[in-house]
Design an enzyme around this catalytic site. Structure first.
Site, mmCIF file in Angstrom:
data_model
loop_
_atom_site.group_PDB
_atom_site.id
_atom_site.type_symbol
_atom_site.label_atom_id
_atom_site.label_comp_id
_atom_site.label_asym_id
_atom_site.label_seq_id
_atom_site.Cartn_x
_atom_site.Cartn_y
_atom_site.Cartn_z
ATOM 1 C CD GLN A 194 -6.066 1.693 1.324
ATOM 2 O OE1 GLN A 194 -5.157 1.999 2.227
ATOM 3 N NE2 GLN A 194 -6.074 0.693 0.432
ATOM 4 N NE ARG A 241 -4.192 -1.974 1.607
ATOM 5 C CZ ARG A 241 -5.224 -2.131 2.487
ATOM 6 N NH1 ARG A 241 -5.307 -1.898 3.634
ATOM 7 N NH2 ARG A 241 -5.995 -2.910 1.851
ATOM 8 C CE1 TYR A 265 -1.441 -0.155 -7.935
ATOM 9 C CE2 TYR A 265 -1.560 -2.066 -9.626
ATOM 10 C CZ TYR A 265 -0.862 -0.847 -8.894
ATOM 11 O OH TYR A 265 0.238 -0.343 -9.527
ATOM 12 C CD GLU A 266 -1.433 -4.472 -3.388
ATOM 13 O OE1 GLU A 266 -2.035 -4.777 -2.120
ATOM 14 O OE2 GLU A 266 -1.201 -5.099 -4.332
ATOM 15 N N GLY A 267 -6.303 -2.473 -2.324
ATOM 16 C CA GLY A 267 -7.333 -1.906 -1.493
ATOM 17 C C GLY A 267 -7.809 -0.663 -2.273
#
Lengths: 589, 589
Positions: free
Chosen positions: B447, B299, B440-442
């Site tokens: 977040q 992240r 991506y990555e949440g």
């Protein structure tokens, strides 16, 4: 798949932008509300059933150039032919030349539908409409008789040839030249770039409107003339004559609107030795005024492209959010199945932001179209008033509309998560397509400068004040309505309009005192402030006009969640210049 | 062409994010400021001279899949090999396995450079780093000995296999399964999608880290285990054994990062009848914790991708604005030549906005990396403190950094006008590439939810208060400095931090009172408010640390033109939920 939001569009036209009053007063002859509805419904059908399904194909195939011939995507020519055969191109054209003479409001509303189906497709008629308008206003009767019927029917398309490599925003720098042939014709020489549908295979002829300089023309923008240059010369009986010396030398490899060929056009490449044959439109050296006729129209229609993409992006995201399940929304029972993502507050915020901004930008654009219509059917002071109104709203409709289009298209991708980044989903195409809209027909920065420098002074500075006063009256009505479902709408709207008024007075004062640089520092935040506040007022007007619960809810969301940005924007306008100029100087080192 | 802004990067590392103090206190052993500078300079050279020139090729060629083999773009394999041979992959790896054990701050700073050169290229090592970290922390000594040396050197790359068609953000929904083989191995079966560099031709082996369920695993996220699944099985001596049953079944057709293959991976397609052979990492059913080690790292690095693209976009736009001439800026003499567009105030606003946001987002990301480093070299309460700090800043670094990347890339296109829409210009590629980073990555929405729901309660709600107090101290220092070139910085910053504090207390209270939905309604505006305010504080800290005139000017521009958005954001957090929930309900009809 896109379905035109007929209900929202009709409501905005009639109850927000002023069509109902105009119809009641018979300002548009025998046009009735029923006819308006029928036209919207038919257009919605064509946009949803014919245009939208070809958008993907157009994006994928793009256009091909070989030996000067541009081939459009499979199905594209047939689509265009059917569209023109449906009479859609002739909607607003002069009745003397086969047009239907309908108000611009209608044209703008259906244009939203074509663009939501495919911006790349809708561009061709958008340019033709600009050419028609310029010819109607400025061309000789001979030129009109020869060209207008086929441009109005859509049998031929039109183009605008302004840009050259060294002359984009600054038309004073253009170099294309024209020489007098001694008869009523001219010979044109030069290169034009970024010419939308400059060459294509959808029609038998293409009519180029080209800015160029005569040999004895003054420098700068006062030495520019406008010429009509057909791809094929036209015989007096309207049949096609020989090929003219204008050719496509290249098509651009673009980020979006792939199905629309963006051409480099060469006028007079030496094959005939005579240049491209052209006819003067309007007077020599007065080409810029003629071109502005096209550009103002085009600016409004580009704003509509933004609204259209925003609407298409919203519909796509909404459908996805209803289907896709991930996680558990607050309040969902633990261990139960995953929630549709539309139940997550953050997704709701995203969708509501898209919806609210789209509706606000749509109302501004339609109000601008209404002003154009009223100017056309009025006289004297009234005509002046409406012309000023259209002038004032044009840069806002263009820039705010396209900014909203960009924002909504990006939020739409975001709602799709990882799928949004995959081209087959289609959300990415909307985002790529809309990216040109804040750029062409004058970048949004230039729209903001236009708004501040040329539009705020209209009517000795009184016109914009009168407009704001109209919006303030809406806030008063909202307050007086005491409708609980509108929450703090009246309060938030009043505050936003006060910000708009204060920023407006500040800029008018700065301009009056010759502080041009200071004023222009605030141009972009001012335009955003103007668009946000006006959009909020129109949403309130719409909510007050009927009892629709969803409309009131969106209005309230807009007022309580989006409008408060105006305070920061006002601050940037009124207190941002000093630090901007100090840091701007550092940038140039 | 991109040149790494070594001066800005070094300044931010040392004087803003805390490296200077840490070096002085010898927290990172013998690491010296000179070595830091030398590393930054070498990295800048590689990024500018080797990576950036191949970005265009990579974008154009993309990757090809044929018979399960993925071919990367011409020059890509050599580029990767040379990059790894330069020792760049080993920067932060464990020294016991050949790594250099350098702080994460350095890794993040050079990662910014790789990503500014090409996000598609930098993704491969980014994923490898995540795999290294997960294995260092959770794998058995045997697995470490066999895999870490080659993953740290970069001889092999690593992947993260989380997503399945029905399980994106919600990992509890995943279905891939693993069965015990009775020895120390497992057999894996299932399909994973969106696997970055899941298959490629740049290295001899690829090490997949895969989340899957054991037959007797509990439902949801508590039943997920993490497995190491190599493309080729590895013999005890480290040489490659037979091909494992994991294959790439498809690569996505994406909007951007074309040079990075995004693969659908099939584990156990029946060719061997045994599934793909895998080894457990960490404990059974505790895979999610192991995966979070990778994800937090990832992240932060995705946030850095946003910063990197913002910087690259800024440099490109700045260079163009200095060259391109259009119109006359205020004060330029009439009739003179056209002004470079950088002299127009609106273009200056655009460039300064890009620059200010980039610098703010960079500082947040570096401060987050510093916290990770300090947590690693500390113990007890101090370690807890720094771990909390890293936890708090990770979602902000990710979401604010990538939002800034998107904003700057779009503004960069805008500065280029029509040329920005032409792919050959390169500005459009940056905008397409960066579009994946808020997803991506949440997603950034996730977040924001993470920040509100999991990070605000850290240390019983005291950690975030302590952080804000540190930022407030910077505002006091700015006030006390009395530097005229900082203008109203102290005042604007204090106001923004007061907004942040008020919104924070409101959210903590709402959470404490069980009003989860109300709190989550404000998640996205709160994260933006946090990022803007923290970025402004770091710009002020940087400006106070030295007398650089340009740095002070940018700081002041940021404070006086960008920071005031915080009031609107605070209002949305504290007063936006009711209208959002009312309108959100209407959306679902």
């Amino acid at each position: 798949m896109y379905r035109a939001p007929i209900k929202d569009i009709a409501h905005t036209l009639k109850q927000v932008a002023g069509l109902d009053e105009a119809l009641e007063e018979k300002r548009f002859g025998e046009l009735s509300a029923d006819l308006v509805d029928a036209i919207l419904e038919e257009a919605a059908k064509f946009a949803g059933e014919r245009i939208a399904p070809l958008a993907e194909t157009g994006d994928k195939h793009g256009t091909k150039l070989q030996d000067g011939v541009v081939t459009t995507a499979p199905g594209w020519k047939e689509l265009y032919t059917d569209w023109a055969a449906g009479g859609w191109n002739a909607l607003t054209g002069d009745e003397a030349y086969g047009g239907q003479g309908l108000p611009a409001m209608l044209s703008v509303a259906v244009s939203e539908m074509w663009n939501a189906g495919s911006v790349a497709f809708a561009l061709a008629p958008t340019l033709t409409m600009g050419a028609v308008e310029a010819l109607e206003k400025h061309a000789s009767d001979e030129l009109k008789a020869l060209y207008l019927p086929k441009l109005i029917s859509g049998e031929w398309t039109g183009t605008m040839n302004l840009t050259e490599p060294q002359a984009g925003s600054d038309l004073g720098a253009l170099k294309a030249r024209a020489t007098r042939n001694g008869d009523d014709t001219y010979s044109l020489f030069g290169q034009k770039i970024f010419i939308t549908y400059g060459e294509h295979d959808m029609t038998d002829n293409i009519v180029h409107l080209v800015l160029a300089r005569l040999p004895d023309a003054p420098a700068g923008t006062k030495g520019i003339s406008l010429f009509l240059v057909p791809k094929f010369l036209v015989n007096p009986d309207g049949s096609l004559g020989p090929r003219n010396e204008v050719f496509c030398a290249g098509i651009e490899h673009k980020l979006g609107i792939h199905a629309s060929p963006t051409c480099t056009m060469i006028y007079g490449d030496g094959t005939s030795g005579e240049g491209a044959k052209g006819w003067l439109v309007g007077e020599e050296n007065h080409g810029l005024a003629c071109m502005f006729t096209m550009m103002n129209n085009a600016r409004l229609l580009v704003g509509i492209q933004g609204v259209a993409v925003a609407e298409a992006a919203y519909q796509k995201a909404l459908a996805f959010a209803r289907e896709r399940r991930q996680g558990r929304a607050p309040g969902a029972k633990a261990g139960g199945e995953m929630s549709p993502i539309i139940e997550h507050p953050d997704i709701q915020r995203t969708l509501l932001t898209m919806k609210g901004l789209t509706q606000g930008a749509r109302a501004i654009a339609y109000a601008c179209a209404h002003a154009l219509d009223m100017a056309r059917v009025s006289e004297g002071d009234e005509a002046r008033h409406w012309a000023d109104r259209a002038s004032l709203l044009t840069p806002v409709a263009k820039a705010f509309g396209t900014d909203v289009g960009m924002e909504a298209a990006s939020l739409g991708i975001q709602v799709h998560g990882g799928m949004g980044f995959i081209e087959e989903t289609g959300a990415a195409r909307l985002w790529r397509d809309v990216r040109i809209t804040p750029i062409y027909e004058g970048t949004n920065g230039i729209q903001a400068i236009d708004l501040v420098q040329r539009k705020l002074p209209l009517g000795n500075g009184e016109h914009v004040k009168g407009y704001i006063a109209e919006l303030v009256a809406i806030a008063y009505q909202a307050a007086a309505s005491n409708r609980p479902e509108l929450g703090e709408t009246a309060k938030c709207l009043s505050a936003a309009l006060a910000d708009l008024e204060e920023a407006t007075l500040y800029l008018q004062k700065a301009l009056a005192e010759g502080q041009l640089a200071e004023a222009l520092c605030g141009a972009t935040p001012y335009l955003r402030l103007f668009g946000l506040a006006a959009g909020g007022a129109y949403l309130a007007k719409g909510a007050l006009a009927d009892g629709d619960a969803a409309r009131s809810a969106i209005c309230r969301f807009y007022a309580e969640n989006l409008l408060n940005e105006t305070t920061a924007l006002k601050h940037r306008v009124m207190h941002g210049a000093e630090s901007l100029m100090a840091a701007g100087a550092a940038l140039q080192d």
